[in-house]
Scaffold this active site. Structure first.
Site, PDB file in Angstrom:
ATOM      1  N   LYS A  13      38.579  30.640  39.629  1.00 55.06           N
ATOM      2  CA  LYS A  13      39.932  30.483  40.189  1.00 55.06           C
ATOM      3  C   LYS A  13      39.891  29.947  41.623  1.00 55.06           C
ATOM      4  O   LYS A  13      40.617  29.022  41.959  1.00 55.06           O
ATOM      5  CB  LYS A  13      40.687  31.837  40.183  1.00 55.06           C
ATOM      6  CG  LYS A  13      40.867  32.448  38.803  1.00 55.06           C
ATOM      7  CD  LYS A  13      41.725  33.713  38.865  1.00 55.06           C
ATOM      8  CE  LYS A  13      41.097  34.850  39.636  1.00 55.06           C
ATOM      9  NZ  LYS A  13      39.930  35.478  38.962  1.00 55.06           N
ATOM     10  N   ARG A  87      48.160  40.307  39.370  1.00 51.97           N
ATOM     11  CA  ARG A  87      47.120  40.934  38.550  1.00 51.97           C
ATOM     12  C   ARG A  87      47.668  42.071  37.708  1.00 51.97           C
ATOM     13  O   ARG A  87      46.906  42.676  36.941  1.00 51.97           O
ATOM     14  CB  ARG A  87      46.021  41.479  39.455  1.00 51.97           C
ATOM     15  CG  ARG A  87      44.804  40.559  39.660  1.00 51.97           C
ATOM     16  CD  ARG A  87      43.885  41.262  40.624  1.00 51.97           C
ATOM     17  NE  ARG A  87      42.505  40.897  40.596  1.00 51.97           N
ATOM     18  CZ  ARG A  87      41.931  40.032  41.435  1.00 51.97           C
ATOM     19  NH1 ARG A  87      42.643  39.380  42.299  1.00 51.97           N
ATOM     20  NH2 ARG A  87      40.641  39.827  41.375  1.00 51.97           N
ATOM     21  N   ARG A 126      26.223  34.029  42.155  1.00 50.42           N
ATOM     22  CA  ARG A 126      26.919  33.860  43.440  1.00 50.42           C
ATOM     23  C   ARG A 126      26.283  34.769  44.500  1.00 50.42           C
ATOM     24  O   ARG A 126      26.067  34.362  45.630  1.00 50.42           O
ATOM     25  CB  ARG A 126      28.404  34.216  43.247  1.00 50.42           C
ATOM     26  CG  ARG A 126      29.232  34.199  44.511  1.00 50.42           C
ATOM     27  CD  ARG A 126      30.711  34.094  44.207  1.00 50.42           C
ATOM     28  NE  ARG A 126      31.309  35.368  43.808  1.00 50.42           N
ATOM     29  CZ  ARG A 126      32.541  35.488  43.313  1.00 50.42           C
ATOM     30  NH1 ARG A 126      33.289  34.431  43.113  1.00 50.42           N
ATOM     31  NH2 ARG A 126      33.015  36.665  43.008  1.00 50.42           N
ATOM     32  N   ARG A 138      29.229  39.422  48.926  1.00 44.72           N
ATOM     33  CA  ARG A 138      30.419  40.258  48.697  1.00 44.72           C
ATOM     34  C   ARG A 138      29.981  41.629  48.191  1.00 44.72           C
ATOM     35  O   ARG A 138      29.179  41.732  47.264  1.00 44.72           O
ATOM     36  CB  ARG A 138      31.318  39.590  47.656  1.00 44.72           C
ATOM     37  CG  ARG A 138      32.247  38.561  48.250  1.00 44.72           C
ATOM     38  CD  ARG A 138      33.085  37.891  47.185  1.00 44.72           C
ATOM     39  NE  ARG A 138      33.894  38.820  46.394  1.00 44.72           N
ATOM     40  CZ  ARG A 138      34.913  38.443  45.644  1.00 44.72           C
ATOM     41  NH1 ARG A 138      35.255  37.170  45.578  1.00 44.72           N
ATOM     42  NH2 ARG A 138      35.594  39.320  44.951  1.00 44.72           N
ATOM     43  N   ARG A 149      35.503  45.683  37.698  1.00 43.58           N
ATOM     44  CA  ARG A 149      36.420  44.549  37.860  1.00 43.58           C
ATOM     45  C   ARG A 149      36.818  43.969  36.509  1.00 43.58           C
ATOM     46  O   ARG A 149      37.970  43.599  36.287  1.00 43.58           O
ATOM     47  CB  ARG A 149      35.786  43.474  38.750  1.00 43.58           C
ATOM     48  CG  ARG A 149      35.832  43.850  40.225  1.00 43.58           C
ATOM     49  CD  ARG A 149      34.772  43.144  41.037  1.00 43.58           C
ATOM     50  NE  ARG A 149      35.047  41.736  41.244  1.00 43.58           N
ATOM     51  CZ  ARG A 149      34.118  40.841  41.626  1.00 43.58           C
ATOM     52  NH1 ARG A 149      32.871  41.224  41.823  1.00 43.58           N
ATOM     53  NH2 ARG A 149      34.458  39.598  41.804  1.00 43.58           N
TER      54      ARG A 149
HETATM   55  P1  AMP Z   1      39.217  38.525  44.364  1.00 47.66           P
HETATM   56  O1  AMP Z   1      38.698  37.858  45.586  1.00 47.66           O
HETATM   57  O2  AMP Z   1      40.449  37.857  43.820  1.00 47.66           O
HETATM   58  O3  AMP Z   1      38.167  38.726  43.313  1.00 47.66           O
HETATM   59  O4  AMP Z   1      39.695  39.987  44.809  1.00 47.66           O
HETATM   60  C1  AMP Z   1      38.775  40.914  45.352  1.00 47.66           C
HETATM   61  C2  AMP Z   1      39.353  42.325  45.276  1.00 47.66           C
HETATM   62  O5  AMP Z   1      40.552  42.405  46.046  1.00 47.66           O
HETATM   63  C3  AMP Z   1      39.753  42.803  43.887  1.00 47.66           C
HETATM   64  O6  AMP Z   1      38.678  43.314  43.143  1.00 47.66           O
HETATM   65  C4  AMP Z   1      40.769  43.891  44.233  1.00 47.66           C
HETATM   66  O7  AMP Z   1      40.143  45.048  44.724  1.00 47.66           O
HETATM   67  C5  AMP Z   1      41.512  43.234  45.410  1.00 47.66           C
HETATM   68  N1  AMP Z   1      42.639  42.389  44.956  1.00 47.66           N
HETATM   69  C6  AMP Z   1      42.769  41.055  45.107  1.00 47.66           C
HETATM   70  N2  AMP Z   1      43.931  40.607  44.597  1.00 47.66           N
HETATM   71  C7  AMP Z   1      44.556  41.700  44.087  1.00 47.66           C
HETATM   72  C8  AMP Z   1      45.784  41.897  43.413  1.00 47.66           C
HETATM   73  N3  AMP Z   1      46.620  40.871  43.139  1.00 47.66           N
HETATM   74  N4  AMP Z   1      46.104  43.175  43.039  1.00 47.66           N
HETATM   75  C9  AMP Z   1      45.296  44.205  43.307  1.00 47.66           C
HETATM   76  N5  AMP Z   1      44.109  44.084  43.920  1.00 47.66           N
HETATM   77  C10 AMP Z   1      43.732  42.849  44.328  1.00 47.66           C
END
Ligand code: AMP
Length: 191
Positions: A13, A87, A126, A138, A149
């Site tokens: 994404k 999400r 990654r 990360r 996740r």
């Molecule tokens: P990402 O970078 O999109 O993989 O997001 C990393 C982490 O941020 C996720 O595993 C969640 O803990 C939190 N997070 C990001 N976007 C959301 C969302 N829309 N709703 C809830 N938690 C989020």
């Protein structure tokens, strides 16, 4: 033009959002990036969400909806690419309301389809690449958090596929190929 990129962690994404941003002049809104920024700058909210993020769980709807609301009010451009938001179903409803309140709508929801084994490989890769390049890894790019996740994705996010299909907004794209190939498929899905 407002687009959502939907898909499990590691589906690509963020990568595809950056390509769309460069090619179509859209603004990428990644709630994951915003939350990581809040952590780095040490805000109260950032501290509150740190442990939840590291464990691979979702932070509350209230927090992420608040972040998106702020950005929608402060940015103007050709439109947005929502990357990692919504999400959950309440987040999807909230986004619909926020866009409508700004006189806008959704043009498409692109679902990136990738199989689970590929996802795990990409995320582990990654982390390894970052480690080799001397960059920070990360904290949620480890096997245990990844399982959480993925589970969060299947329990809370994957129902959005049906939700947007029913609304007529869903376009599913094969996310397995090379980056440029996937970008091309997204381009044709958007027309
Ligand atoms: P990402 O970078 O999109 O993989 O997001 C990393 C982490 O941020 C996720 O595993 C969640 O803990 C939190 N997070 C990001 N976007 C959301 C969302 N829309 N709703 C809830 N938690 C989020």
């Amino acid at each position: 033009m407002n687009i959502i990129l939907l898909g499990p962690p590691g589906a690509g994404k963020g990568t595809q959002a950056q390509i769309l941003q460069a090619e179509r002049g859209l603004v990428q809104l990644s709630t994951g990036d915003m939350l990581r920024e809040a952590r780095t700058s040490g805000t109260e909210m950032g501290q509150k969400v740190a442990a939840i993020m590291d464990a691979g769980e979702l932070v509350t709807d209230e927090i992420v909806i608040g972040l998106i609301e702020e950005k929608l009010q402060s940015s103007d451009g050709n439109g947005f690419i929502f990357d990692g938001f919504p999400r959950t179903l309440p987040q999807a409803d909230a986004l619909g309301r926020l866009l409508e309140a700004n006189g806008q709508g959704l043009n498409a929801v692109i679902e990136l389809q990738v199989d689970d084994e590929v996802l795990v490989g990409r995320i582990v890769g990654r982390a390894e690449e970052a480690r080799k390049a001397g960059q920070p890894v990360r904290a949620d790019d480890n096997e245990e958090s990844l399982k959480t996740r993925l589970m969060e994705y299947y329990k809370k996010t994957s129902p959005l596929i049906g939700y947007y299909y029913a609304k007529g907004d869903l376009k599913s794209v094969d996310g397995l190929g090379e980056i440029a190939e996937v970008a091309k498929s997204i381009d044709s899905a958007l027309g």
